[in-house]
Design a protein around this motif. Structure first.
Motif, short mmCIF file in Angstrom:
data_model
loop_
_atom_site.label_atom_id
_atom_site.label_comp_id
_atom_site.label_asym_id
_atom_site.label_seq_id
_atom_site.Cartn_x
_atom_site.Cartn_y
_atom_site.Cartn_z
N GLU A 53 -4.27 -20.88 144.73
CA GLU A 53 -3.16 -20.18 144.08
C GLU A 53 -2.81 -18.88 144.81
OE1 GLU A 53 -1.30 -21.22 141.71
OE2 GLU A 53 -2.41 -23.01 141.13
N LYS A 54 -3.82 -18.19 145.34
CA LYS A 54 -3.55 -16.95 146.09
C LYS A 54 -2.72 -17.25 147.33
CE LYS A 54 -6.29 -15.41 149.13
NZ LYS A 54 -7.47 -14.97 149.89
N ASN A 55 -3.06 -18.33 148.05
CA ASN A 55 -2.33 -18.69 149.27
C ASN A 55 -0.90 -19.13 148.97
OD1 ASN A 55 -4.57 -18.13 150.81
ND2 ASN A 55 -5.31 -20.23 150.79
N GLU A 56 -0.66 -19.64 147.74
CA GLU A 56 0.69 -20.06 147.36
C GLU A 56 1.50 -18.91 146.78
OE1 GLU A 56 0.29 -23.40 144.78
OE2 GLU A 56 -0.23 -24.79 146.39
N LEU A 59 -0.34 -14.92 142.30
CA LEU A 59 -1.45 -13.97 142.22
C LEU A 59 -2.07 -13.89 140.82
CD1 LEU A 59 -0.02 -11.09 144.45
CD2 LEU A 59 -1.32 -13.11 145.12
N SER A 60 -1.24 -13.91 139.79
CA SER A 60 -1.77 -13.81 138.43
C SER A 60 -2.62 -15.04 138.09
CB SER A 60 -0.63 -13.65 137.42
OG SER A 60 0.06 -12.44 137.63
N THR A 61 -2.14 -16.23 138.48
CA THR A 61 -2.91 -17.45 138.25
C THR A 61 -4.21 -17.41 139.05
OG1 THR A 61 -0.86 -18.67 137.94
CG2 THR A 61 -2.83 -19.97 138.30
N LYS A 96 -1.49 -7.01 145.03
CA LYS A 96 -0.80 -6.46 143.86
C LYS A 96 -0.66 -4.94 143.97
CE LYS A 96 -1.83 -8.32 139.79
NZ LYS A 96 -0.71 -9.21 139.43
N ASN A 97 -1.06 -4.38 145.14
CA ASN A 97 -0.93 -2.94 145.42
C ASN A 97 -1.70 -2.08 144.40
OD1 ASN A 97 0.76 -3.25 147.70
ND2 ASN A 97 2.51 -3.60 146.35
N GLN A 279 5.02 -15.28 139.31
CA GLN A 279 4.11 -14.23 138.86
C GLN A 279 4.46 -13.77 137.46
OE1 GLN A 279 4.15 -11.11 141.74
NE2 GLN A 279 3.34 -12.38 143.37
N LEU A 280 5.78 -13.61 137.19
CA LEU A 280 6.20 -13.15 135.87
C LEU A 280 5.84 -14.17 134.81
CD1 LEU A 280 7.73 -11.00 134.25
CD2 LEU A 280 9.82 -12.28 134.67
#
Length: 506
Positions: A53-56, A59-61, A96-97, A279-280
């Motif tokens: 999921e991170k590579n796609e 980020l939240s998932t 996500k800074n 992400q939202l």
């Protein structure tokens, strides 16, 4: 069952660096068999899905999977995997800074790694090198990269060694040593092709292009960016596609190829919007899950109270029969008190449900504001591009080029006008139809989402052609939808559907 899960997991591992889609399929099949078991294998599968999921770009998932894996590793006292997941959670917060949170997770991971796996310690040093690179503390960055390199060379971990080289090149880039960047990343690219690591391949194509851009060798920039996009499209790496299309747009603009710049910017917009909405959506889903947990917890409390009440009631009846002197009034009084408690608990439950709905509305408001802001940025980009074209047209002698620029200018002006009209129409819909959709859901439950949206547009007294244009469909499709709406809402045949809808009370 265990053998089947292990087989699915091993298949996911095999395809991870070769075909991400196949890898994800096998991991999800393994998760379906282990989900809810709180087993170590469930934690390992969740950990791998977090990477996917991170590579796609989700980020939240990714964080949700990593956090579930973290709790399982902690429960099973698997210190090595727990330290590893701490590092990777920190890495997600980097995107996500949230650098303070990122650093905290790196510290936790290193603390757990002390005296353990050297691979894990090297991984921690590598993450700290990345962290200090972002802070522009390049000396500290090089220090930790070298420590990581020493560890991985000592244990002959080729994949980790090239990973460190990959990150050292980032530091050289910030120092302006672009030829050195190209040399190191070409070495890593060769290794990535040998291992068929698609993600590493597309990342290095992109970053070699970035170095050539600084050297103003635009022909090679285009060549490497095209290669990066080709690999990213095959593997559906949305985040990488977004970055590459944005880079091509900027290069085309620098070369005064404004049409190409505009087209590539539109592609960048498509993928950046897709990542943002994903992400939202995941963030809203997380909030809903948390609130659902609250509601379930409150339901459990109510059930416990009811059970406690039943126990008290039975005890009171027994005491009445035993003592024969306890007034019936006391029993009724206790019954009344407990019923009031249950009613109060039900009221609190309803209050929590209202809070869930309120948070949904707030999330929707955030999404609308973000989309409006993004639309404003796109309009500003188009206006700047239009102004630049007008200036360039004056300085060019060729009649054909002037006519081409004039035609392109006219198309961009049309795009700006359309964007402004759509923004105004969207604001008008938001103001006029406030609460209208909820009323339709409550009173006309048979209406589909598409039919409710057409109702909202009919309420604005828009024609069939205008609705078809807004919804990007045919007039016949809109007419068919109108017919279904009239039938489901039982509107009189002698009354216009628009008038019937406009007379509905919210």
């Amino acid at each position: 069952m265990k053998k089947k899960v292990q087989f699915l997991y091993d298949c996911g591992e095999f395809f991870y660096s070769k075909n991400v889609n196949k890898s994800e399929y096998f991991y999800r099949e393994a998760l379906a068999l282990t989900e809810g078991t709180n087993s170590l294998m469930e934690g390992r599968v969740l950990f791998k899905l977090g990477f996917v999921e991170k590579n796609e770009g989700n980020l939240s998932t990714s964080l949700r999977y990593f956090n579930k894996a973290k709790e399982i590793f902690k429960d099973k006292n698997d210190i090595e995997r727990l330290a590893s997941v701490y590092f990777d959670i920190g890495y997600v917060y980097r995107y996500k800074n949230q650098m303070d949170v990122e650093y905290d997770f790196y510290k936790k991971g290193l603390k757990l790694s002390e005296g353990g796996s050297e691979t894990l310690i090297g991984k921690g040093y590598l993450h700290l090198g990345n962290y200090y690179t972002l802070l522009k503390k390049l000396d500290s960055s090089i220090y930790f990269y070298n420590k990581a390199l020493d560890v991985f060379k000592k244990i002959n971990k080729d994949n980790r060694i090239y990973n460190v080289y990959n990150n050292i090149s980032n530091t050289y880039y910030k120092q302006g040593r672009y030829n050195k960047v190209i040399s190191i990343r070409s070495l890593v690219l060769k290794y990535a092709k040998k291992e068929n690591n698609k993600l590493l391949i597309t990342v290095n194509y992109h970053n070699i292009a970035a170095a050539y851009r600084q050297l103003k060798d635009y022909k090679k920039v285009k060549k490497y960016l095209d290669s990066a996009i080709l690999v990213a499209e095959e593997e559906n790496f949305k985040l990488r596609l977004s970055k590459s299309y944005n880079s091509i747009s900027k290069i085309s603009y620098s070369l005064k190829d404004y049409k190409e710049a505009f087209l590539q910017q539109q592609k960048y917009k498509i993928f950046s919007d897709s990542i943002f909405k994903s992400q939202l959506s995941n963030t809203i889903e997380e909030v809903e899950l948390k609130n659902k947990h609250k509601v379930e917890k409150k339901n459990l409390e109510i059930l416990n109270q009811e059970q406690a009440f039943d126990k008290k009631l039975y005890l009171s009846i027994i005491l009445v029969f035993l003592l024969l002197g306890i007034p019936l009034v006391i029993l009724l009084y206790r019954n009344s008190i407990n019923k009031n408690k249950i009613i109060q608990s039900n009221l609190e439950k309803e209050k929590i449900k209202k809070e869930v709905l309120l948070q949904k509305f707030k999330r929707s408001e955030i999404e609308i504001k973000s989309l409006v802001a993004d639309n404003s940025m796109r309009l500003e980009f188009l206006k700047q591009l239009l102004l630049k074209l007008k200036v360039e047209r004056k300085s060019i002698d060729s009649v054909d080029v002037k006519n081409y620029i004039k035609d392109l200018t006219f198309k961009i002006q049309q795009q700006i006008t359309t964007e402004i009209k759509l923004s105004l129409l969207k604001n008008k819909i938001d103001v006029i139809n406030d609460g209208f959709d909820n009323m339709l859901i409550a009173n006309y439950k048979e209406l589909t989402k598409t039919e409710r949206e057409v109702c909202a547009l009919l309420r604005l007294n828009l024609s069939v052609k205008e609705i078809a244009s807004i919804r990007n469909t045919s007039s016949d499709a809109v007419k068919a939808t109108r017919y279904r709406i009239r039938k489901k809402m039982n509107a009189r045949k002698d009354q216009k559907l628009e008038v019937f809808i406009q007379n509905l009370k919210i």
